[in-house]
Design a protein around this motif. Structure first.
Motif, PDB file in Angstrom:
ATOM      1  N   LYS A  54     -39.833 -33.440 -30.890  1.00  0.00           N
ATOM      2  CA  LYS A  54     -39.965 -32.694 -29.637  1.00  0.00           C
ATOM      3  C   LYS A  54     -41.423 -32.360 -29.347  1.00  0.00           C
ATOM      4  O   LYS A  54     -41.891 -32.481 -28.212  1.00  0.00           O
ATOM      5  CB  LYS A  54     -39.128 -31.421 -29.710  1.00  0.00           C
ATOM      6  CG  LYS A  54     -38.985 -30.685 -28.392  1.00  0.00           C
ATOM      7  CD  LYS A  54     -37.938 -29.582 -28.483  1.00  0.00           C
ATOM      8  CE  LYS A  54     -37.718 -28.929 -27.119  1.00  0.00           C
ATOM      9  NZ  LYS A  54     -36.673 -27.884 -27.176  1.00  0.00           N
ATOM     10  N   ILE A  59     -41.779 -32.822 -25.140  1.00  0.00           N
ATOM     11  CA  ILE A  59     -40.506 -32.582 -24.456  1.00  0.00           C
ATOM     12  C   ILE A  59     -40.438 -31.119 -24.022  1.00  0.00           C
ATOM     13  O   ILE A  59     -40.821 -30.227 -24.790  1.00  0.00           O
ATOM     14  CB  ILE A  59     -39.336 -32.940 -25.389  1.00  0.00           C
ATOM     15  CG1 ILE A  59     -39.373 -34.446 -25.710  1.00  0.00           C
ATOM     16  CG2 ILE A  59     -37.999 -32.557 -24.784  1.00  0.00           C
ATOM     17  CD1 ILE A  59     -38.431 -34.861 -26.813  1.00  0.00           C
ATOM     18  N   ASP A  62     -37.048 -26.187 -22.896  1.00  0.00           N
ATOM     19  CA  ASP A  62     -35.626 -25.912 -22.656  1.00  0.00           C
ATOM     20  C   ASP A  62     -34.745 -27.154 -22.808  1.00  0.00           C
ATOM     21  O   ASP A  62     -33.547 -27.106 -22.514  1.00  0.00           O
ATOM     22  CB  ASP A  62     -35.416 -25.272 -21.285  1.00  0.00           C
ATOM     23  CG  ASP A  62     -35.969 -26.105 -20.138  1.00  0.00           C
ATOM     24  OD1 ASP A  62     -36.657 -27.119 -20.405  1.00  0.00           O
ATOM     25  OD2 ASP A  62     -35.722 -25.741 -18.964  1.00  0.00           O
ATOM     26  N   TYR A  63     -35.307 -28.268 -23.267  1.00  0.00           N
ATOM     27  CA  TYR A  63     -34.513 -29.458 -23.575  1.00  0.00           C
ATOM     28  C   TYR A  63     -34.036 -29.405 -25.022  1.00  0.00           C
ATOM     29  O   TYR A  63     -34.682 -28.791 -25.871  1.00  0.00           O
ATOM     30  CB  TYR A  63     -35.340 -30.732 -23.371  1.00  0.00           C
ATOM     31  CG  TYR A  63     -35.444 -31.217 -21.944  1.00  0.00           C
ATOM     32  CD1 TYR A  63     -35.244 -32.558 -21.627  1.00  0.00           C
ATOM     33  CD2 TYR A  63     -35.759 -30.357 -20.903  1.00  0.00           C
ATOM     34  CE1 TYR A  63     -35.362 -33.021 -20.321  1.00  0.00           C
ATOM     35  CE2 TYR A  63     -35.874 -30.796 -19.595  1.00  0.00           C
ATOM     36  CZ  TYR A  63     -35.672 -32.136 -19.316  1.00  0.00           C
ATOM     37  OH  TYR A  63     -35.785 -32.583 -18.028  1.00  0.00           O
ATOM     38  N   TRP A 178     -40.171 -36.554 -18.387  1.00  0.00           N
ATOM     39  CA  TRP A 178     -39.000 -35.827 -18.878  1.00  0.00           C
ATOM     40  C   TRP A 178     -38.287 -35.045 -17.789  1.00  0.00           C
ATOM     41  O   TRP A 178     -37.055 -34.898 -17.839  1.00  0.00           O
ATOM     42  CB  TRP A 178     -39.415 -34.891 -20.020  1.00  0.00           C
ATOM     43  CG  TRP A 178     -39.966 -35.625 -21.192  1.00  0.00           C
ATOM     44  CD1 TRP A 178     -41.239 -35.604 -21.672  1.00  0.00           C
ATOM     45  CD2 TRP A 178     -39.251 -36.531 -22.046  1.00  0.00           C
ATOM     46  NE1 TRP A 178     -41.371 -36.432 -22.766  1.00  0.00           N
ATOM     47  CE2 TRP A 178     -40.171 -37.015 -23.016  1.00  0.00           C
ATOM     48  CE3 TRP A 178     -37.931 -36.989 -22.089  1.00  0.00           C
ATOM     49  CZ2 TRP A 178     -39.810 -37.925 -24.003  1.00  0.00           C
ATOM     50  CZ3 TRP A 178     -37.572 -37.884 -23.070  1.00  0.00           C
ATOM     51  CH2 TRP A 178     -38.496 -38.347 -24.009  1.00  0.00           C
ATOM     52  N   GLU A 179     -39.017 -34.523 -16.827  1.00  0.00           N
ATOM     53  CA  GLU A 179     -38.377 -33.729 -15.771  1.00  0.00           C
ATOM     54  C   GLU A 179     -37.422 -34.570 -14.925  1.00  0.00           C
ATOM     55  O   GLU A 179     -36.540 -34.026 -14.259  1.00  0.00           O
ATOM     56  CB  GLU A 179     -39.451 -33.107 -14.860  1.00  0.00           C
ATOM     57  CG  GLU A 179     -40.418 -32.168 -15.577  1.00  0.00           C
ATOM     58  CD  GLU A 179     -39.752 -30.921 -16.131  1.00  0.00           C
ATOM     59  OE1 GLU A 179     -38.637 -30.591 -15.665  1.00  0.00           O
ATOM     60  OE2 GLU A 179     -40.335 -30.281 -17.014  1.00  0.00           O
ATOM     61  N   ASP A 182     -32.379 -36.585 -17.568  1.00  0.00           N
ATOM     62  CA  ASP A 182     -31.437 -35.577 -18.059  1.00  0.00           C
ATOM     63  C   ASP A 182     -30.895 -35.930 -19.439  1.00  0.00           C
ATOM     64  O   ASP A 182     -30.631 -35.037 -20.244  1.00  0.00           O
ATOM     65  CB  ASP A 182     -30.278 -35.426 -17.071  1.00  0.00           C
ATOM     66  CG  ASP A 182     -30.747 -34.872 -15.740  1.00  0.00           C
ATOM     67  OD1 ASP A 182     -31.342 -33.783 -15.741  1.00  0.00           O
ATOM     68  OD2 ASP A 182     -30.552 -35.544 -14.711  1.00  0.00           O
ATOM     69  N   SER A 204     -31.432 -32.470 -21.044  1.00  0.00           N
ATOM     70  CA  SER A 204     -31.971 -31.458 -20.139  1.00  0.00           C
ATOM     71  C   SER A 204     -30.962 -30.318 -19.997  1.00  0.00           C
ATOM     72  O   SER A 204     -29.786 -30.459 -20.361  1.00  0.00           O
ATOM     73  CB  SER A 204     -32.238 -32.081 -18.771  1.00  0.00           C
ATOM     74  OG  SER A 204     -31.009 -32.295 -18.076  1.00  0.00           O
TER      75      SER A 204
END
Length: 373
Positions: A54, A59, A62-63, A178-179, A182, A204
């Motif tokens: 991560k 990342i 909150d993922y 990443w945004e 999902d 996500s």
């Protein structure tokens, strides 16, 4: 004339991929071997693998990141079976693995509202035709076609559906938005040259919300279950794996992650892979008998580089065998379902010097077989 210098590492396979430079089994931390993965030392190693992944991949906080069974295939199947069925699905594919996901969604899950967006090998479908209110399934990099998505600009920030991305030959070698993703899956044995049988899932908040609010109409086997009583099983994302992992493979993965840190992080890994592609690109531009399968420059993979040669199928087999017999390059013929040609892995673990040393051998092999029957 036969070249006089050979690559120091002839492993150009697209999976399992080459180990990192300087890799030695004796350098692995094997303190977890023979210990339960539920023990403190076992859980600590698994949690470290998750946290380091991560951190290195940047990342969002909150993922969720978890280790799951059965490599990238297992990770993707888990997510398809757990998440799909609530919305129509757009499946984008342009090579064999993406086509496989479409087949499973259509024929195994038997979803009726499935929209395929397809293209031939070497091309990319028009991704702007995807519907942001649908779930979207796609591969970031077509491992068997050498065609990647250039970016995620085509994915809406206001989407109501989920994006589910098979990124196994892209993560740690290509920038990931990443945004816009999902669900992302990958495996250790691709860009990091790790060992097989373990997959990674990156979720996500929207994917977690779907998991906790939606129950598929089909039964889920134990190794696919990510929730209990409509709540995410948090332990999966802190090192409490669903089934027993190989702690030797975990040690090997941690070694690869430490190497990524040592070379300067994910940006350095991406740069190494892109430099390898640049070396091959220069060679291709200088020789008329070889070309990229990917038709557009910005869509050329910098990991699974797929090439077309002006040779027959029989000559291509001879070509690959010649290089293997000379211990110059192993496993570089195209994937069985792809157009005949070469597939040369250029991920971060492959050293640029070895790509340079391979090039004269490509010319030698071509000259050796071009006039054969």
């Amino acid at each position: 004339m036969i070249p006089t210098s050979k690559p120091h590492n002839p492993n150009f396979s697209s999976g399992p991929c080459s180990k990192r430079p300087g890799y030695e089994l004796t350098q692995l931390d094997i303190s977890t071997l023979g210990r339960s993965h539920r023990s403190d030392i076992g859980k600590s190693a698994l949690q470290q693998a998750i946290e380091q992944t991560k951190s290195l991949l940047k990342i969002p906080a909150d993922y969720k990141v978890g280790i799951v069974p059965a490599s990238d295939t297992g990770a993707m199947e888990m997510m398809l079976w757990s998440l799909l069925g609530k919305k129509p699905v757009d499946v984008c594919y342009w090579e064999s693995f993406g086509k496989g996901w479409f087949s499973d969604i259509k024929n195994q899950l038997q979803l009726s509202d499935v929209n395929p967006l397809t293209a031939d090998y070497g091309q990319l479908p028009d991704l702007t035709l995807t519907n942001p209110d649908h779930d979207i399934v796609f591969t970031w990099n077509g491992t068997t076609s050498g065609v990647k998505v250039a970016n995620a600009d085509w994915i809406s920030e206001q989407r109501s559906g989920l994006t589910i991305c098979d990124a196994t030959s892209a993560v740690f070698a290509m920038p990931m938005d990443w945004e816009k993703l999902d669900v992302t899956t990958f495996s250790w044995q691709k860009v990091l040259g790790g060992e097989g049988a373990h997959g990674m899932i990156i979720l996500s908040p929207a994917a977690v919300e779907r998991l906790e609010s939606y129950t598929p109409p089909w039964p889920l086997p134990k190794i696919f279950r990510l929730t209990q009583n409509s709540k995410l099983i948090e332990g999966i994302f802190t090192g409490a794996t669903i089934n027993t992992p190989s702690m030797l493979c975990v040690a090997d993965y941690l070694d690869a992650l430490n190497w990524i840190t040592e070379i300067g992080g994910v940006d350095a890994a991406i740069a190494r892979s892109e430099n390898n592609l640049a070396i091959l690109t220069n060679f291709v531009n200088q020789h008329e008998w070889i070309n990229f399968l990917a038709e557009r420059v910005e869509q050329r993979s910098n990991t699974s580089v797929c090439l077309r040669l002006s040779l027959t199928d029989k000559q291509l087999k001879e070509f690959g065998q010649l290089l293997a017999d000379q211990q110059v390059a192993y496993d570089i013929n195209s994937y069985k379902d792809a157009p005949s040609g070469l597939r040369i892995w250029c991920g971060a673990t492959v050293e640029a010097a070895n790509v340079e040393l391979l090039l004269p051998w490509l010319s030698w092999a071509y000259e050796s077989v071009k006039n054969s029957d």
